[in-house]
Design a protein around this motif. Structure first.
Motif, PDB file in Angstrom:
ATOM      1  N   ASN A 176      36.343  52.803  38.754  1.00 40.52           N
ATOM      2  CA  ASN A 176      34.923  52.612  39.071  1.00 40.52           C
ATOM      3  C   ASN A 176      34.419  51.232  38.684  1.00 40.52           C
ATOM      4  N   GLU A 177      35.055  50.601  37.710  1.00 41.23           N
ATOM      5  CA  GLU A 177      34.591  49.300  37.227  1.00 41.23           C
ATOM      6  C   GLU A 177      35.352  48.136  37.843  1.00 41.23           C
ATOM      7  N   LEU A 178      36.541  48.400  38.361  1.00 38.02           N
ATOM      8  CA  LEU A 178      37.344  47.329  38.934  1.00 38.02           C
ATOM      9  C   LEU A 178      36.684  46.805  40.207  1.00 38.02           C
ATOM     10  N   ASP A 179      36.816  45.498  40.429  1.00 38.66           N
ATOM     11  CA  ASP A 179      36.259  44.893  41.629  1.00 38.66           C
ATOM     12  C   ASP A 179      36.803  45.609  42.875  1.00 38.66           C
ATOM     13  N   PRO A 180      35.924  46.030  43.813  1.00 43.59           N
ATOM     14  CA  PRO A 180      36.389  46.783  44.989  1.00 43.59           C
ATOM     15  C   PRO A 180      37.443  46.049  45.808  1.00 43.59           C
ATOM     16  N   THR A 181      37.287  44.737  45.971  1.00 48.11           N
ATOM     17  CA  THR A 181      38.280  43.971  46.731  1.00 48.11           C
ATOM     18  C   THR A 181      39.625  43.976  46.023  1.00 48.11           C
ATOM     19  N   LEU A 182      39.595  43.834  44.705  1.00 49.03           N
ATOM     20  CA  LEU A 182      40.820  43.857  43.915  1.00 49.03           C
ATOM     21  C   LEU A 182      41.503  45.204  44.033  1.00 49.03           C
ATOM     22  N   TRP A 183      40.726  46.275  43.932  1.00 51.14           N
ATOM     23  CA  TRP A 183      41.278  47.628  44.040  1.00 51.14           C
ATOM     24  C   TRP A 183      41.865  47.867  45.433  1.00 51.14           C
ATOM     25  N   PHE A 184      41.160  47.410  46.461  1.00 51.67           N
ATOM     26  CA  PHE A 184      41.658  47.568  47.825  1.00 51.67           C
ATOM     27  C   PHE A 184      42.995  46.838  47.997  1.00 51.67           C
ATOM     28  N   HIS A 250      52.163  42.065  43.978  1.00 52.21           N
ATOM     29  CA  HIS A 250      51.724  43.232  43.217  1.00 52.21           C
ATOM     30  C   HIS A 250      52.057  43.078  41.734  1.00 52.21           C
ATOM     31  N   LEU A 251      53.296  42.676  41.440  1.00 53.18           N
ATOM     32  CA  LEU A 251      53.701  42.499  40.045  1.00 53.18           C
ATOM     33  C   LEU A 251      52.990  41.309  39.418  1.00 53.18           C
ATOM     34  N   GLY A 252      52.851  40.215  40.167  1.00 51.32           N
ATOM     35  CA  GLY A 252      52.151  39.042  39.653  1.00 51.32           C
ATOM     36  C   GLY A 252      50.702  39.356  39.337  1.00 51.32           C
ATOM     37  N   ARG A 253      50.045  40.109  40.221  1.00 46.46           N
ATOM     38  CA  ARG A 253      48.654  40.505  39.984  1.00 46.46           C
ATOM     39  C   ARG A 253      48.562  41.391  38.738  1.00 46.46           C
ATOM     40  N   ALA A 254      49.472  42.358  38.613  1.00 42.03           N
ATOM     41  CA  ALA A 254      49.458  43.257  37.459  1.00 42.03           C
ATOM     42  C   ALA A 254      49.643  42.479  36.166  1.00 42.03           C
ATOM     43  N   CYS A 255      50.546  41.522  36.174  1.00 45.59           N
ATOM     44  CA  CYS A 255      50.784  40.704  34.979  1.00 45.59           C
ATOM     45  C   CYS A 255      49.558  39.861  34.654  1.00 45.59           C
ATOM     46  N   TRP A 256      48.942  39.297  35.680  1.00 46.56           N
ATOM     47  CA  TRP A 256      47.725  38.487  35.474  1.00 46.56           C
ATOM     48  C   TRP A 256      46.615  39.338  34.877  1.00 46.56           C
ATOM     49  N   LEU A 257      46.429  40.560  35.388  1.00 45.52           N
ATOM     50  CA  LEU A 257      45.422  41.461  34.840  1.00 45.52           C
ATOM     51  C   LEU A 257      45.727  41.794  33.379  1.00 45.52           C
ATOM     52  N   PHE A 264      40.062  42.744  31.673  1.00 44.36           N
ATOM     53  CA  PHE A 264      40.561  42.673  33.050  1.00 44.36           C
ATOM     54  C   PHE A 264      39.693  43.493  34.014  1.00 44.36           C
ATOM     55  N   VAL A 265      38.959  44.502  33.514  1.00 44.86           N
ATOM     56  CA  VAL A 265      38.148  45.325  34.407  1.00 44.86           C
ATOM     57  C   VAL A 265      36.975  44.546  35.000  1.00 44.86           C
ATOM     58  N   ALA A 266      36.607  43.431  34.378  1.00 46.92           N
ATOM     59  CA  ALA A 266      35.468  42.647  34.865  1.00 46.92           C
ATOM     60  C   ALA A 266      35.902  41.458  35.724  1.00 46.92           C
ATOM     61  N   LEU A 267      37.196  41.323  35.986  1.00 40.65           N
ATOM     62  CA  LEU A 267      37.693  40.156  36.711  1.00 40.65           C
ATOM     63  C   LEU A 267      37.362  40.227  38.198  1.00 40.65           C
ATOM     64  N   ALA A 268      37.045  39.081  38.758  1.00 40.06           N
ATOM     65  CA  ALA A 268      36.931  38.953  40.211  1.00 40.06           C
ATOM     66  C   ALA A 268      38.309  38.611  40.766  1.00 40.06           C
ATOM     67  N   PRO A 269      38.581  38.953  42.021  1.00 37.89           N
ATOM     68  CA  PRO A 269      39.893  38.643  42.601  1.00 37.89           C
ATOM     69  C   PRO A 269      40.192  37.148  42.542  1.00 37.89           C
ATOM     70  N   ALA A 270      41.443  36.819  42.227  1.00 35.71           N
ATOM     71  CA  ALA A 270      41.881  35.417  42.220  1.00 35.71           C
ATOM     72  C   ALA A 270      42.357  35.058  43.629  1.00 35.71           C
ATOM     73  N   ASP A 271      41.695  34.102  44.258  1.00 36.05           N
ATOM     74  CA  ASP A 271      42.020  33.748  45.642  1.00 36.05           C
ATOM     75  C   ASP A 271      43.469  33.330  45.812  1.00 36.05           C
ATOM     76  N   VAL A 272      44.027  32.643  44.808  1.00 32.78           N
ATOM     77  CA  VAL A 272      45.405  32.169  44.950  1.00 32.78           C
ATOM     78  C   VAL A 272      46.388  33.329  45.008  1.00 32.78           C
ATOM     79  N   ILE A 273      45.980  34.491  44.506  1.00 29.72           N
ATOM     80  CA  ILE A 273      46.832  35.682  44.572  1.00 29.72           C
ATOM     81  C   ILE A 273      46.480  36.538  45.783  1.00 29.72           C
ATOM     82  N   GLU A 274      45.203  36.715  46.039  1.00 31.92           N
ATOM     83  CA  GLU A 274      44.758  37.698  47.016  1.00 31.92           C
ATOM     84  C   GLU A 274      44.681  37.196  48.455  1.00 31.92           C
ATOM     85  N   ALA A 275      44.431  35.908  48.655  1.00 27.76           N
ATOM     86  CA  ALA A 275      44.255  35.407  50.024  1.00 27.76           C
ATOM     87  C   ALA A 275      45.542  35.576  50.825  1.00 27.76           C
TER      88      ALA A 275
END
Length: 311
Positions: A176-184, A250-257, A264-275
């Motif tokens: 519920n707290e994770l950024d929706p774009t990140l969760w998607f 997926h693993l890189g994102r998990a490690c970054w979080l 980490f629950v308040a983080l916005a998506p990192a464009d370099v990972i998500e784009a």
């Protein structure tokens, strides 16, 4: 009433203030009662005593309700905060376990790298790829097929299910707290991994059917079979490239979080990972600086991807 937004505390404060106001009003009325006693105005004295009692009783009741609500919700919020901290610690522990178990699985992608990146970084033929993985024909195609069959035995594609970290989040407050774009994006990569592993198993079977019962060399010498084999090889490479990109992201994102700890629950998506990236190499080049700076345990997050490292 949502006390998390402060509206509940405004209500409590209002009750206490109104109650205090009524008590003050009762004191003022009490002074009027004293004047009425002094002036011997019995009728007004009884009426004012009645008002005084009503105001004082209402004031005490409202203050009591306000104080009781404050104590109740203070205790409730404290318990919720403790529960949140406990859940957060559990999620972080599960995340660490996923990363630890997923790292050796992702390390096996190095065998796909050797096939896909021959002659330059792999790009899907639909996007103009021209490296050896795409262009091999004849004898080179036969060697490529032999290497693919070796990789099939060495890499357990079903083991990538261990990267399904959304199952650790979805039963906790984190979802519920994770950024929706990140969760998607987390769920999207898990779906892509599942799709790629399922398709690879089918692609291997189709490749064996295209080869037939004879040798690979004899099969590629037949123009009709060579065409079918080439198509199956391209299908395998497409799904293998999807698997390695989705798994490493997926693993890189998990490690970054995980490197961000409880925040980490308040983080916005990192464009370099998500784009979206045109190729695996493009994503690697873009994400490497951030992942290199993110630490997990004794190493950085990029090392966990085992890209460009011999197995």
């Amino acid at each position: 009433m949502d006390f998390g937004t402060g509206h509940g505390y405004l209500l409590i404060g209002g009750l206490i203030l109104v109650g205090a106001g009524l008590l003050i009003l009762s004191l003022i009325v009490n002074l009027r009662v004293a004047h009425s006693v002094r002036d011997d105005v019995r009728h007004r004295e009884k009426l004012l005593e009645y008002y005084r009692n009503i105001f004082s009783q209402l004031g005490v009741i409202l203050i009591g309700i306000g104080v009781s609500l404050f104590i109740f919700f203070f205790q409730q919020n404290y318990q919720d905060q403790k529960r949140r901290e406990t859940e957060l610690q559990q999620v972080l522990a599960k995340l660490a376990a996923r990363i630890a178990r997923g790292t050796p699985v992702v390390a096996s992608l190095g065998e796909f790298d050797e096939l896909l990146d021959q002659g330059g970084p792999y790009v899907s033929p639909d996007l103009g790829g021209t490296n050896a993985a795409v262009s091999a024909q004849g004898t080179e195609l036969g060697k490529q097929v032999a290497e693919i069959l070796l990789v099939e035995r060495d890499v357990d594609v079903q083991a990538f299910d261990i990267l399904n970290l959304s199952s650790d989040f979805e039963t906790s407050f984190v979802v519920n707290e994770l950024d929706p774009t990140l969760w998607f994006n987390i769920v999207r990569d898990e779906n892509d991994i599942k799709y790629a592993t399922t398709q690879l198993a089918l692609d291997y079977k189709d490749l064996l059917d295209a080869i037939g019962g004879g040798s690979v060399e004899a099969a590629v010498a037949n123009p009709e079979k060579e065409r079918k084999i080439k198509q199956e090889v391209l299908d395998i490479f497409y799904d293998a490239d999807l698997l390695r990109l989705s798994s490493r992201r997926h693993l890189g994102r998990a490690c970054w979080l995980f490197s961000k700890g409880r925040g980490f629950v308040a983080l916005a998506p990192a464009d370099v990972i998500e784009a979206d990236a045109r190729s695996h190499q493009e994503w690697i080049d873009r994400a490497k600086p951030l992942l290199t700076q993110s630490k997990s345990g004794s190493g950085d997050c990029f090392k966990l991807l085992h890209y460009g490292q011999a197995n």
